[in-house]
Design a protein around this motif. Structure first.
Motif, PDB file in Angstrom:
ATOM      1  N   ALA A  30       0.839  -1.200   0.000  1.00  0.00           N
ATOM      2  CA  ALA A  30       0.000   0.000   0.000  1.00  0.00           C
ATOM      3  C   ALA A  30       0.874   1.250   0.000  1.00  0.00           C
TER       4      ALA A  30
ATOM      5  N   LEU B  74       0.279   4.320  -2.408  1.00  0.00           N
ATOM      6  CA  LEU B  74       0.046   5.699  -1.961  1.00  0.00           C
ATOM      7  C   LEU B  74       1.008   6.655  -2.658  1.00  0.00           C
TER       8      LEU B  74
ATOM      9  N   THR C 176      -2.494   7.776  12.216  1.00  0.00           N
ATOM     10  CA  THR C 176      -2.359   6.785  11.150  1.00  0.00           C
ATOM     11  C   THR C 176      -0.983   6.142  11.182  1.00  0.00           C
TER      12      THR C 176
ATOM     13  N   THR D  84       1.004   6.755   5.267  1.00  0.00           N
ATOM     14  CA  THR D  84       0.053   7.761   4.780  1.00  0.00           C
ATOM     15  C   THR D  84       0.778   9.080   4.531  1.00  0.00           C
TER      16      THR D  84
ATOM     17  N   ASP E  30      -7.048   6.313   1.978  1.00  0.00           N
ATOM     18  CA  ASP E  30      -6.133   5.283   2.474  1.00  0.00           C
ATOM     19  C   ASP E  30      -7.009   4.201   3.100  1.00  0.00           C
TER      20      ASP E  30
ATOM     21  N   ALA F 169      -6.218   1.114   3.756  1.00  0.00           N
ATOM     22  CA  ALA F 169      -5.361   0.001   4.192  1.00  0.00           C
ATOM     23  C   ALA F 169      -6.072  -0.913   5.188  1.00  0.00           C
ATOM     24  N   HIS F 170      -7.044  -0.335   5.929  1.00  0.00           N
ATOM     25  CA  HIS F 170      -7.791  -1.153   6.900  1.00  0.00           C
ATOM     26  C   HIS F 170      -9.163  -1.538   6.362  1.00  0.00           C
TER      27      HIS F 170
ATOM     28  N   SER G 295      -4.260  -2.214   1.480  1.00  0.00           N
ATOM     29  CA  SER G 295      -3.081  -2.994   1.874  1.00  0.00           C
ATOM     30  C   SER G 295      -3.483  -4.448   2.080  1.00  0.00           C
TER      31      SER G 295
ATOM     32  N   GLN H 196      -1.061  -6.453   3.346  1.00  0.00           N
ATOM     33  CA  GLN H 196       0.077  -6.845   4.179  1.00  0.00           C
ATOM     34  C   GLN H 196      -0.400  -7.922   5.152  1.00  0.00           C
TER      35      GLN H 196
ATOM     36  N   LYS I 201      -2.978  -7.209   7.943  1.00  0.00           N
ATOM     37  CA  LYS I 201      -4.229  -6.532   7.587  1.00  0.00           C
ATOM     38  C   LYS I 201      -5.329  -7.585   7.403  1.00  0.00           C
TER      39      LYS I 201
ATOM     40  N   ASP J  24       2.993  -9.437   1.575  1.00  0.00           N
ATOM     41  CA  ASP J  24       3.135  -7.999   1.358  1.00  0.00           C
ATOM     42  C   ASP J  24       2.594  -7.688  -0.028  1.00  0.00           C
ATOM     43  N   SER J  25       1.574  -6.900  -0.084  1.00  0.00           N
ATOM     44  CA  SER J  25       1.082  -6.404  -1.374  1.00  0.00           C
ATOM     45  C   SER J  25      -0.032  -5.398  -1.112  1.00  0.00           C
TER      46      SER J  25
END
Ligand SMILES: *Cc1c(COP(=O)(O)O)cnc(C)c1O
Length: 378
Positions: free
Chosen positions: A57, A61, A86, A90, A157, A159-160, A181, A183, A186, A192-193
């Motif tokens: 992520a 970003l 955050t 970010t 963002d 990611a979550h 994300s 990751q 998460k 990881d990606s």
């Protein structure tokens, strides 16, 4: 007794290995093959226009800010409104492009507060990045309107937020770019990606070139059918190596299949915590972060607010419970400390916030135990 961790990835091992095995057998582990498949599946799942599978992520970003800056001619030092509450990616992403993070305060959702955001807009403000903390969306839709009114680009963002819905719809279509994300810790784990989803097709196309070192094969693939120039490509710009690979995409394909099911389990964990801790809530010793009506959160973590946070954490550690703290305000770190003490609510919340363990390995028994210890301590 076994330690209870705040976050822990869960993999369907045999199914994941079978997807990976396909890559190994045909000898294709890189970009293409499974990366194209996960992009197609992600567009289908989210309904977003584009989806470019990247190696994190953080990379996504960076591409978001780079593409927007190039297309709209933003200058170094132009401002992006952001949150201190955050993970550092970010805000690092803003700095990678020599843009200037301007921190606005959060509200009771621990997300950006539209009222404070409005005060931070200047003639140099070009964009806003909204973080859907833990999968919550806070006053995102008010922020969307504010950005429209002030002609600001909006980056989400997310990611979550893999799988977060509002009134039944995946959240994000309103943003210029959405970044996820995948990751390991998460809620849709690979190793990881991530995924970067541009609304604008042209930006998606450019990001794919910049995310692959600036390599452009179009010019030559169009003009040659002889095969003589098959090896030849142009590199009009300097790019980065940000694209994802087929091994990570194989993992993501399996995780995506179970995303809604897993998020539902996470919401059940969240409900159990709320049920079992309601005594402490009514005594005013603990509070949960509210969620807007109509939200189906991905529930990456469940956050609570308590006093004497650090002492309580010590007692929990002694009982083999390892909650997390998301996050130390970014404005406490050297690159952002020019904005220390500019977000009083965020500072207050950051002292009191704790993330309770939420993952696929958490059982009802774990939750009962954690809540009992919390009640004893508090
Ligand atoms: C984890 C996280 C990121 C970065 O994700 P990676 O895939 O690890 O690069 C960005 N923003 C937030 C809010 C995160 O929690």
């Amino acid at each position: 007794m076994e330690n209870i961790q705040v976050l822990k990835p869960y993999y369907r091992v045999d199914e994941t290995l079978a997807e990976i095995k396909e890559c190994l057998e045909i000898g294709w582990t890189g970009m293409g093959f499974k990366t194209e498949k996960i992009e197609e599946k992600w567009r289908e799942y989210t309904g977003l226009n584009n989806a470019y599978f990247v190696n994190s992520a953080t990379s996504g970003l960076h591409l978001a800010f780079k593409e927007l800056k190039d297309k709209y001619g933003w200058q170094d030092g132009d401002e992006v409104i952001t949150t201190p509450f955050t993970f550092v990616s970010t805000n690092h992403a803003i700095k990678y492009e020599n843009l200037s993070p301007v921190f606005a305060d959060v509200d009771e959702y621990l997300c950006l507060d539209p009222l404070d955001v409005a005060k931070k807009i200047t003639p140099k403000t070009k964009a806003l990045i909204f973080v859907g903390l833990t999968g919550n969306i806070g006053r995102y839709y008010e922020i969307v309107e504010l950005c429209k009114k002030n002609n600001l680009k909006l980056i989400l963002d997310a990611a979550h937020m893999a799988g977060t819905r509002f009134n039944g719809e995946i959240v994000g279509k309103e943003s210029d770019v959405v970044v996820y994300s995948f990751q390991a810790v998460k809620n849709m784990p690979t190793a990881d990606s991530g995924m970067v989803c541009f609304k604008d097709d042209e930006l998606d196309k450019n990001a794919r070139e910049i995310g692959w070192l600036g390599i452009n094969k179009d010019t030559f693939s169009r003009t040659t059918n002889e095969g003589v120039y098959k090896w030849k490509y142009d590199v009009p710009n300097i790019g980065y190596k940000y694209h994802g690979n087929s091994i990570m995409a194989a993992m993501a394909l399996v995780s995506l299949k179970y995303l809604d099911e897993d998020n539902k389990y996470r919401r059940e964990i969240s409900s159990l915590y709320q049920e079992k801790l309601k005594g402490l809530v009514s005594e005013g010793k603990l509070s949960f972060i509210p969620q807007p009506e109509g939200l189906e959160s991905s529930t990456h973590v469940v956050q609570i607010l308590i006093d004497n946070r650090d002492k309580v954490l010590e007692s929990l550690y002694a009982a083999n419970i390892y909650p997390g703290v998301h996050y130390t305000l970014n404005t406490e770190y050297a690159p952002y400390d020019y904005a220390n003490n500019t977000c009083p609510k965020a500072e207050e919340y950051a002292k009191r916030v704790v993330s309770l363990p939420v993952h696929m390995g958490i059982t009802e028994e774990n939750i009962s135990y954690i809540c009992k210890v919390l009640m004893d301590v508090l």
